[in-house]
Design a protein around this motif. Structure first.
Motif, PDB file in Angstrom:
ATOM      1  N   VAL A  87      -6.550  22.735   1.560  1.00  0.00           N
ATOM      2  CA  VAL A  87      -5.650  22.118   1.578  1.00  0.00           C
ATOM      3  C   VAL A  87      -4.675  22.556   2.525  1.00  0.00           C
ATOM      4  O   VAL A  87      -3.865  23.464   1.309  1.00  0.00           O
ATOM      5  CB  VAL A  87      -5.568  21.474   0.561  1.00  0.00           C
ATOM      6  N   THR A  88      -4.440  21.911   3.194  1.00  0.00           N
ATOM      7  CA  THR A  88      -2.669  22.302   4.167  1.00  0.00           C
ATOM      8  C   THR A  88      -1.913  21.054   4.109  1.00  0.00           C
ATOM      9  O   THR A  88      -2.841  20.131   5.255  1.00  0.00           O
ATOM     10  CB  THR A  88      -3.246  23.182   5.433  1.00  0.00           C
ATOM     11  N   VAL A  89      -1.041  21.194   4.397  1.00  0.00           N
ATOM     12  CA  VAL A  89       0.112  19.919   4.031  1.00  0.00           C
ATOM     13  C   VAL A  89       0.769  20.551   5.393  1.00  0.00           C
ATOM     14  O   VAL A  89       1.943  21.358   5.043  1.00  0.00           O
ATOM     15  CB  VAL A  89       0.404  19.792   2.700  1.00  0.00           C
ATOM     16  N   SER A  90       0.909  19.516   5.789  1.00  0.00           N
ATOM     17  CA  SER A  90       2.042  20.258   6.853  1.00  0.00           C
ATOM     18  C   SER A  90       3.964  19.625   6.963  1.00  0.00           C
ATOM     19  O   SER A  90       3.997  18.400   6.905  1.00  0.00           O
ATOM     20  CB  SER A  90       2.150  19.684   8.202  1.00  0.00           C
ATOM     21  N   THR A 101       0.313  23.371  -0.878  1.00  0.00           N
ATOM     22  CA  THR A 101      -1.234  23.790   0.012  1.00  0.00           C
ATOM     23  C   THR A 101      -1.755  25.363  -0.631  1.00  0.00           C
ATOM     24  O   THR A 101      -1.381  25.602  -1.391  1.00  0.00           O
ATOM     25  CB  THR A 101      -0.272  24.598   1.327  1.00  0.00           C
ATOM     26  N   GLY A 129      -8.956  19.571   4.248  1.00  0.00           N
ATOM     27  CA  GLY A 129      -8.422  20.036   5.311  1.00  0.00           C
ATOM     28  C   GLY A 129      -6.842  19.742   5.710  1.00  0.00           C
ATOM     29  O   GLY A 129      -5.991  20.327   4.784  1.00  0.00           O
ATOM     30  N   LEU A 130      -6.286  19.246   7.068  1.00  0.00           N
ATOM     31  CA  LEU A 130      -4.751  18.744   7.117  1.00  0.00           C
ATOM     32  C   LEU A 130      -4.026  17.863   7.124  1.00  0.00           C
ATOM     33  O   LEU A 130      -5.108  16.837   7.849  1.00  0.00           O
ATOM     34  CB  LEU A 130      -4.714  20.149   9.320  1.00  0.00           C
ATOM     35  N   PRO A 177       3.551  19.864   1.406  1.00  0.00           N
ATOM     36  CA  PRO A 177       3.746  21.179   1.979  1.00  0.00           C
ATOM     37  C   PRO A 177       3.127  22.113   0.477  1.00  0.00           C
ATOM     38  O   PRO A 177       2.983  23.477   0.607  1.00  0.00           O
ATOM     39  CB  PRO A 177       5.372  21.797   2.444  1.00  0.00           C
ATOM     40  N   GLN A 214      -0.406  15.363   6.476  1.00  0.00           N
ATOM     41  CA  GLN A 214       1.173  15.566   6.623  1.00  0.00           C
ATOM     42  C   GLN A 214       1.612  15.098   5.355  1.00  0.00           C
ATOM     43  O   GLN A 214       0.980  14.598   4.562  1.00  0.00           O
ATOM     44  CB  GLN A 214       0.983  14.269   7.818  1.00  0.00           C
TER      45      GLN A 214
END
Length: 118
Positions: A114-117, A89, A9-10, A86, A12
């Motif tokens: 996996v998305t890391v903002s 990701t 998922g997304l 990030p 932070q």
């Protein structure tokens, strides 16, 4: 043999995610269970692996932040990811190595993003 991964998922930067991967089918003996990842434009790399005896191996970039574990009764492997960055990701793939006689076979899950903002 089928692998079903979940938990991507997304999130932070600094957050956490837990990936799970359950293996099903005709499995007699799973030797190593692991997680790999592939970021856009990069090669797939090993993130972490765990043997049937519980020995673990981690990529240097995730040591101290990620923890791999497995439940042999459920043929499931987990990846607890903390302090995400990030650069973590990627699409994460689970992998199992199954021993059958004198041979070892590789099986892959479908991948979970996996998305890391920042």
């Amino acid at each position: 043999v089928q692998l079903q991964a979940s938990g991507g998922g997304l999130v932070q930067a600094g957050g956490s995610l837990r990936l799970s991967c359950a293996a099903s089918g005709s499995i007699f003996s799973i030797n190593v269970m692991g997680w790999y990842r592939q970021a856009p434009g990069k090669q797939r790399e090993l993130v972490a692996a765990i043997t049937s005896g519980g020995s673990t191996n981690y990529a240097d970039s995730v040591k101290g932040r990620f923890t791999i574990s497995r439940d042999n009764a459920k043929n499931t492997v987990y990846l607890q990811m903390n302090s995400l960055k990030p650069e973590d990701t990627a699409v994460y793939y689970c992998n199992i190595k199954v021993v059958a006689g004198h041979y070892e076979y590789d099986y892959w899950g479908q991948g979970t993003l996996v998305t890391v903002s920042s």
